[in-house]
Write a protein that holds these residues in place. Sequence first.
Motif, short mmCIF file in Angstrom:
data_model
loop_
_atom_site.label_atom_id
_atom_site.label_comp_id
_atom_site.label_asym_id
_atom_site.label_seq_id
_atom_site.Cartn_x
_atom_site.Cartn_y
_atom_site.Cartn_z
N LEU A 1 0.80 -1.21 0.00
CA LEU A 1 0.00 0.00 0.00
C LEU A 1 0.84 1.27 0.00
O LEU A 1 0.35 2.34 -0.35
N VAL A 2 2.11 1.18 0.37
CA VAL A 2 2.99 2.35 0.37
C VAL A 2 3.43 2.60 -1.07
O VAL A 2 3.96 1.72 -1.73
N PRO A 3 3.18 3.80 -1.60
CA PRO A 3 3.55 4.06 -2.98
C PRO A 3 5.06 4.06 -3.17
O PRO A 3 5.80 4.48 -2.30
N ASP A 4 5.51 3.56 -4.30
CA ASP A 4 6.91 3.56 -4.66
C ASP A 4 7.36 5.01 -4.84
O ASP A 4 6.81 5.72 -5.68
N PRO A 5 8.35 5.50 -4.07
CA PRO A 5 8.73 6.91 -4.17
C PRO A 5 9.23 7.28 -5.56
O PRO A 5 9.01 8.39 -6.03
N ALA A 6 9.88 6.36 -6.25
CA ALA A 6 10.37 6.66 -7.60
C ALA A 6 9.20 6.88 -8.55
O ALA A 6 9.22 7.78 -9.38
N VAL A 7 8.17 6.05 -8.44
CA VAL A 7 7.00 6.19 -9.30
C VAL A 7 6.27 7.49 -8.96
O VAL A 7 5.82 8.22 -9.84
N ALA B 1 5.75 10.62 -11.51
CA ALA B 1 4.41 11.05 -11.91
C ALA B 1 4.28 12.57 -11.85
O ALA B 1 3.41 13.13 -12.49
N LYS B 2 5.14 13.24 -11.10
CA LYS B 2 5.07 14.70 -10.97
C LYS B 2 5.83 15.40 -12.09
O LYS B 2 5.73 16.61 -12.23
N ARG B 3 6.60 14.68 -12.88
CA ARG B 3 7.34 15.30 -13.98
C ARG B 3 6.39 15.71 -15.08
O ARG B 3 5.35 15.09 -15.28
N ARG C 1 14.10 -7.24 -19.94
CA ARG C 1 12.95 -7.58 -20.79
C ARG C 1 11.80 -6.68 -20.36
O ARG C 1 11.42 -6.67 -19.20
N ALA C 2 11.26 -5.92 -21.31
CA ALA C 2 10.17 -5.00 -21.01
C ALA C 2 9.12 -5.08 -22.11
O ALA C 2 9.45 -4.98 -23.29
N ARG C 3 7.88 -5.27 -21.70
CA ARG C 3 6.78 -5.35 -22.66
C ARG C 3 6.11 -3.99 -22.84
O ARG C 3 5.81 -3.31 -21.87
N MET C 4 5.89 -3.64 -24.11
CA MET C 4 5.07 -2.49 -24.43
C MET C 4 3.67 -3.02 -24.69
O MET C 4 3.50 -4.01 -25.40
N ARG C 5 2.67 -2.38 -24.10
CA ARG C 5 1.30 -2.84 -24.24
C ARG C 5 0.46 -1.80 -24.99
O ARG C 5 0.84 -0.64 -25.09
N THR C 6 -0.69 -2.25 -25.48
CA THR C 6 -1.56 -1.37 -26.24
C THR C 6 -2.38 -0.45 -25.35
O THR C 6 -2.98 0.52 -25.84
N GLY C 7 -2.39 -0.70 -24.04
CA GLY C 7 -3.12 0.14 -23.10
C GLY C 7 -2.47 0.09 -21.73
O GLY C 7 -1.56 -0.71 -21.49
N PRO C 8 -2.91 0.93 -20.80
CA PRO C 8 -2.27 1.04 -19.49
C PRO C 8 -2.75 0.03 -18.45
O PRO C 8 -3.23 0.40 -17.38
N ALA C 9 -2.61 -1.24 -18.76
CA ALA C 9 -2.92 -2.32 -17.80
C ALA C 9 -2.35 -3.63 -18.35
O ALA C 9 -2.18 -3.76 -19.56
N ARG C 10 -2.11 -4.57 -17.46
CA ARG C 10 -1.59 -5.88 -17.89
C ARG C 10 -2.62 -6.66 -18.71
O ARG C 10 -2.27 -7.61 -19.39
N THR C 11 -3.86 -6.26 -18.64
CA THR C 11 -4.90 -6.96 -19.40
C THR C 11 -4.84 -6.62 -20.89
O THR C 11 -5.41 -7.33 -21.71
N PHE D 1 -0.34 7.62 -16.68
CA PHE D 1 -1.62 7.18 -16.13
C PHE D 1 -1.31 6.21 -14.99
O PHE D 1 -0.88 5.08 -15.23
N LYS D 2 -1.49 6.67 -13.76
CA LYS D 2 -1.19 5.87 -12.57
C LYS D 2 0.24 5.36 -12.65
O LYS D 2 1.17 6.15 -12.80
#
Length: 165
Positions: A18-24, A28-30, A42-52, A72-73
Amino acid sequence: MTMRILAAALSVFVAAALVPDPAVAADAKRSVPYYASISATRARMRTGPARTYPASWLYQRQDLPIKVVAIFKEWRKVADPDGTEGWMQANLLSGTRTAIVRGAGPVELREKPNAGSRLLWRAAPGVVGRLSQCGNGWCRMDVKGQAGFVQIGGLWGVEAGEVLP
């Protein structure tokens, strides 16, 4: 007794989640757009902002520069050096500044940030290096320990006129 230990461990895990990641949170403020790099191997690019959402690309090149164009979040909409856009989780990205050599031929890495200084190395198109000391159209670029100053016109991952410490 085992149940108490399990409950205590679970409550610590939930509290940590529940504690937000300080780096994230700081990221988000940038203001967008800004450059970052892929921190994961290994990093996946997705078509939308969720793992679904389906993955559109799998990047297997750590330090590849990307441009963050939306937030977005915990997700970042990014553009890669070829202009492909999609969403990545913020924890796959780093604030480490990198650039990729672009163009038809190699760029020259020089001892000092001027065209008349001693030539140290040449980097072919597609080479990725870490950036520092950018200003007046030049950046210090380090490619696995081989460093020198390069004119930013041959790079993707830094804007003309940008200054980095």
